[in-house]
Motif scaffolding. Structure first.
Motif, short mmCIF file in Angstrom:
data_model
loop_
_atom_site.label_atom_id
_atom_site.label_comp_id
_atom_site.label_asym_id
_atom_site.label_seq_id
_atom_site.Cartn_x
_atom_site.Cartn_y
_atom_site.Cartn_z
N ARG A 32 0.83 -1.21 0.00
CA ARG A 32 0.00 0.00 0.00
C ARG A 32 0.86 1.25 0.00
O ARG A 32 0.61 2.20 -0.75
N PHE A 43 -5.03 3.04 -1.47
CA PHE A 43 -5.95 1.98 -1.09
C PHE A 43 -5.92 1.81 0.43
O PHE A 43 -4.85 1.86 1.05
N SER A 44 -7.06 1.60 1.00
CA SER A 44 -7.13 1.29 2.43
C SER A 44 -6.82 -0.19 2.61
O SER A 44 -6.87 -0.98 1.65
N GLU A 46 -8.69 -2.30 3.75
CA GLU A 46 -9.91 -3.02 3.41
C GLU A 46 -10.15 -3.08 1.90
O GLU A 46 -10.70 -4.06 1.38
N SER A 47 -9.75 -2.03 1.17
CA SER A 47 -10.02 -1.98 -0.27
C SER A 47 -8.93 -2.64 -1.12
O SER A 47 -9.17 -3.01 -2.27
N LEU A 48 -7.73 -2.79 -0.56
CA LEU A 48 -6.63 -3.35 -1.35
C LEU A 48 -6.95 -4.74 -1.91
O LEU A 48 -6.67 -5.01 -3.08
N SER A 50 -9.51 -5.96 -3.10
CA SER A 50 -10.41 -5.92 -4.25
C SER A 50 -9.67 -5.71 -5.57
O SER A 50 -10.22 -6.00 -6.64
N VAL A 51 -8.44 -5.17 -5.52
CA VAL A 51 -7.67 -4.95 -6.75
C VAL A 51 -6.54 -5.98 -6.92
O VAL A 51 -5.80 -5.92 -7.90
#
Length: 208
Positions: A32, A43-44, A46-48, A50-51
């Motif tokens: 990150r 990216f947080s 939590e969102s990392l 997803s990618v």
């Protein structure tokens, strides 16, 4: 030019699964930080996920960002994440005991001769075995060939002269691959393999 985010850490407990989770999370944090620093991508935690995706061989990549190449490694007390604009592989290990069967499994005849000639003590043998082993691992992670690769099919050659900070010039039998290796301040051996040329490597510390 490869860029490496790295962090030394203290294990949170004696539980192997718990430390493995700690290393995993620290590797994601370094990813990150590097994405934000080098590519202005935020990216947080939590969102990392997803990618993130993985190829069939398990090598991770970023969905939607084919130009970004990265690789993560961790070992006792250290986590690292390398970034480059070409495919890259990185590995780090703390020298110590290793099963001797790995010498024949991993090293070419030339590499075994070099290891035998330079191993004036058990400590030196362990260090130089892991110098070769981390290069082999970094090469496999670069190529994404997985566990079925024959490690003796490619080899590495060290120059006779050491530079500062235990950094040796390394050449790979594959002329399309550039290599870098350094013994870090805490004793870990770090090796890097990437496609194309490599003029220098930059390190960026992260305090966990």
């Amino acid at each position: 030019m490869p860029n490496i985010y790295y962090s030394y850490y203290t294990p949170i407990c004696n539980s192997i699964p718990a430390v493995a989770r700690q290393e995993h999370m620290l590797g994601r944090e370094l990813l990150r930080k590097g994405l934000e620093h080098f590519y202005s991508l935020s990216f947080s935690p939590e969102s990392l996920p997803s990618v993130l995706a993985a190829l069939e061989n398990g090598k991770p990549y970023l969905k939607g960002y084919p130009e970004i190449h990265f690789n993560i490694s961790h070992c006792n007390g250290l986590a690292v994440c390398a970034f480059h604009n070409h495919p890259i592989g990185i590995d780090a290990e703390q020298p110590g005991y290793f099963p001797r069967v790995l010498i024949n499994k991993a090293l070419s005849a030339e590499e075994k001769s070099f290891l035998q000639a330079i191993s004036a003590s058990p400590v030196l043998e362990q260090e130089w075995f892991y110098r070769f082993w981390t290069l082999k691992e970094a090469y496999v992670k670069l190529s994404g060939t997985g566990l079925d690769v024959i490690l003796t099919d490619f080899s590495f050659h060290f120059s006779d002269t050491a530079a500062e900070n235990d950094h040796f010039s390394v050449r790979c039998s594959n002329p399309d691959v550039s290599c870098y290796q350094q013994k870090l301040n805490h004793g870990q051996i770090l090796s890097l393999c990437c496609s194309g040329s490599m003029d220098k490597v930059c390190f960026y510390p992260h305090h966990a």
